[in-house]
Design a protein around this motif. Structure first.
Motif, PDB file in Angstrom:
ATOM      1  N   VAL A   5      -1.057   4.401  -1.585  1.00 49.08           N
ATOM      2  CA  VAL A   5      -2.314   4.381  -0.822  1.00 49.08           C
ATOM      3  C   VAL A   5      -2.072   4.881   0.600  1.00 49.08           C
ATOM      4  O   VAL A   5      -2.912   5.547   1.199  1.00 49.08           O
ATOM      5  CB  VAL A   5      -2.904   2.939  -0.788  1.00 49.08           C
ATOM      6  CG1 VAL A   5      -4.167   2.857   0.052  1.00 49.08           C
ATOM      7  CG2 VAL A   5      -3.142   2.436  -2.205  1.00 49.08           C
ATOM      8  N   GLN A  33       0.828  -1.212   0.000  1.00 52.09           N
ATOM      9  CA  GLN A  33       0.000   0.000   0.000  1.00 52.09           C
ATOM     10  C   GLN A  33       0.866   1.269   0.000  1.00 52.09           C
ATOM     11  O   GLN A  33       0.515   2.270  -0.626  1.00 52.09           O
ATOM     12  CB  GLN A  33      -0.956  -0.020   1.191  1.00 52.09           C
ATOM     13  CG  GLN A  33      -2.052  -1.070   1.027  1.00 52.09           C
ATOM     14  CD  GLN A  33      -2.793  -1.373   2.315  1.00 52.09           C
ATOM     15  OE1 GLN A  33      -2.873  -0.541   3.214  1.00 52.09           O
ATOM     16  NE2 GLN A  33      -3.345  -2.572   2.425  1.00 52.09           N
ATOM     17  N   ARG A  69     -11.018  -2.063   5.096  1.00 48.25           N
ATOM     18  CA  ARG A  69      -9.819  -1.548   5.778  1.00 48.25           C
ATOM     19  C   ARG A  69     -10.137  -0.763   7.057  1.00 48.25           C
ATOM     20  O   ARG A  69      -9.368   0.093   7.479  1.00 48.25           O
ATOM     21  CB  ARG A  69      -8.985  -0.664   4.836  1.00 48.25           C
ATOM     22  CG  ARG A  69      -8.598  -1.365   3.563  1.00 48.25           C
ATOM     23  CD  ARG A  69      -7.104  -1.329   3.353  1.00 48.25           C
ATOM     24  NE  ARG A  69      -6.697  -2.319   2.381  1.00 48.25           N
ATOM     25  CZ  ARG A  69      -6.488  -2.092   1.099  1.00 48.25           C
ATOM     26  NH1 ARG A  69      -6.641  -0.883   0.619  1.00 48.25           N
ATOM     27  NH2 ARG A  69      -6.112  -3.043   0.285  1.00 48.25           N
ATOM     28  N   ASP A  96       2.261   1.668  -3.499  1.00 49.00           N
ATOM     29  CA  ASP A  96       1.253   2.108  -4.461  1.00 49.00           C
ATOM     30  C   ASP A  96       0.691   3.497  -4.143  1.00 49.00           C
ATOM     31  O   ASP A  96      -0.250   3.950  -4.802  1.00 49.00           O
ATOM     32  CB  ASP A  96       0.106   1.084  -4.518  1.00 49.00           C
ATOM     33  CG  ASP A  96       0.575  -0.243  -5.114  1.00 49.00           C
ATOM     34  OD1 ASP A  96       1.697  -0.284  -5.674  1.00 49.00           O
ATOM     35  OD2 ASP A  96      -0.179  -1.234  -5.016  1.00 49.00           O
TER      36      ASP A  96
END
Ligand SMILES: Cc1cc2nc3c(=O)[nH]c(=O)nc-3n(C[C@H](O)[C@H](O)[C@H](O)COP(=O)(O)OP(=O)(O)OC[C@H]3O[C@@H](n4cnc5c(N)ncnc54)[C@H](O)[C@@H]3O)c2cc1C
Length: 313
Positions: A64, A59, A177, A62
């Motif tokens: 995020v 994450q 999440r 990427d």
């Protein structure tokens, strides 16, 4: 001789660009739970916890997540312990790797459903880092250990500013999440009660390939003799990847308690699982396909468990 074909160079923007790597961050390894709580309260959303790193680093890579501080919990006392006691059940430190969990003799002997679920996660290499604690804390709808945790009525034990807090796994997932952990809290261990005598369990996962893909649908079923029900049995059914969180299917469970178990009843329960599933379309499968596969896999898992239960009689 014909001229060699002219090759037009592809513009850089049309190539799959390599990932830029991880953003900068401070790494802190802690060995006292109180320090984790202090750091979490001090840094709030700028802090992230680290166990195996197989979700968090992806994450971060990427874009995020971009935490300023990453807090490594693996050296906290008890985080990598596995204990089994027939009366109290299984206690798994949150940072126990999936391979260590699936290879533990007590887990193999008493929780084969958990071993099945763990062994569907990615690859052996990845499971040497990935933890069940991280799988639950990442709170992906597709988390493969979550349906097994749900039917085994797992307790998540958090440590936080007020000490320990037990969160039943059915209350742990709040959304994609999002977990029930409060500011300053972290998952310290997972407790799984000893299942009732004569139980059987099955986890079936459908992915796009045979190894290492996230679930299109995952179904966990456990069942055991229970003379307090009309059917003489109690079943628990849970699903992954067909709702914003992993979910139980109380409708299917009620059907299987209330009536003598027959082929028709198993089919009815599998249809109840399909009705409960509220999947989305995504790159792994359409909502329509996921619903049909939920019924299909639920039926197979129910058949397998029922077959095992009948063998025990
Ligand atoms: C190639 C690949 C394939 C994968 N395939 C699968 C698959 O088939 N099935 C599947 O379910 N998953 C899969 N995953 C996802 C991942 O491997 C699992 O979710 C894994 O179990 C996460 O555990 P971890 O220890 O690596 O967690 P980490 O990445 O360390 O942490 C996960 C999340 O939990 C938080 N966290 C960590 N520790 C704590 C704590 N103690 N308390 C509170 N929060 C905490 C982190 O901040 C992070 O947000 C795959 C990942 C990759 C990269």
């Amino acid at each position: 001789m014909s001229a060699a074909p002219k090759v037009t160079p592809t513009a850089p923007s049309m190539l799959a660009m390599p990932s830029p790597g991880l953003p900068p961050f401070d790494y802190v390894r802690v060995n006292h739970p109180g320090k984790v709580v202090r750091l979490l309260l001090e840094h709030g959303d700028n802090a992230r916890l680290l166990m195996g790193g197989t979700d968090i680093f992806v994450q971060m890579r990427d874009g995020v997540l971009a935490p300023q501080i990453v807090i490594d919990l693996k050296r906290l006392p008890g985080m990598t312990n596995i204990r089994y006691d027939p009366a109290r059940g299984l206690t798994v430190g949150a940072a126990v790797s999936m391979n260590a969990l699936a290879a533990h003799p007590a887990v193999i002997a008493h929780y084969p459903l958990l071993v099945q679920a763990v062994e569907t996660v990615a690859s052996y290499q990845l499971r040497s880092r990935a933890t069940m604690g991280g799988n639950l804390c990442n709170a992906s709808p597709a988390a493969d250990t979550a349906p097994a945790a749900l039917v085994l009525e797992t307790r998540c034990v958090a440590w936080g500013p007020d000490g320990e807090r037990v969160i039943p796994v059915k209350d742990f997932f709040l959304g994609v999440r999002r977990t029930a952990l409060q500011p300053g809290e972290f998952l310290a261990r997972i407790e799984i009660p000893t299942p009732p005598d004569g139980w059987a369990g099955r986890y079936i996962k459908l992915g796009r390939n045979a190894g290492g893909d996230l679930a299109i649908v995952g179904v966990a079923v456990m069942g055991y003799p229970d003379h307090s029900t009309s059917s003489g049995y109690r079943f628990k059914v849970a699903l992954a990847s067909v709702a914003p969180t992993p979910i139980r299917v109380p409708e299917a469970e009620a059907i299987l308690s209330a009536n003598p178990i027959t082929e028709d009843l198993l089919a009815q329960a599998a249809r109840a699982a399909e009705d409960t599933a509220k999947p989305i379309d995504d790159l792994r499968g359409s909502a329509r396909y996921r619903k049909a596969m939920t019924r299909n896999l639920a039926r197979r898992a129910l058949d397998d468990v029922w077959h095992e239960l009948r063998k025990e009689r």
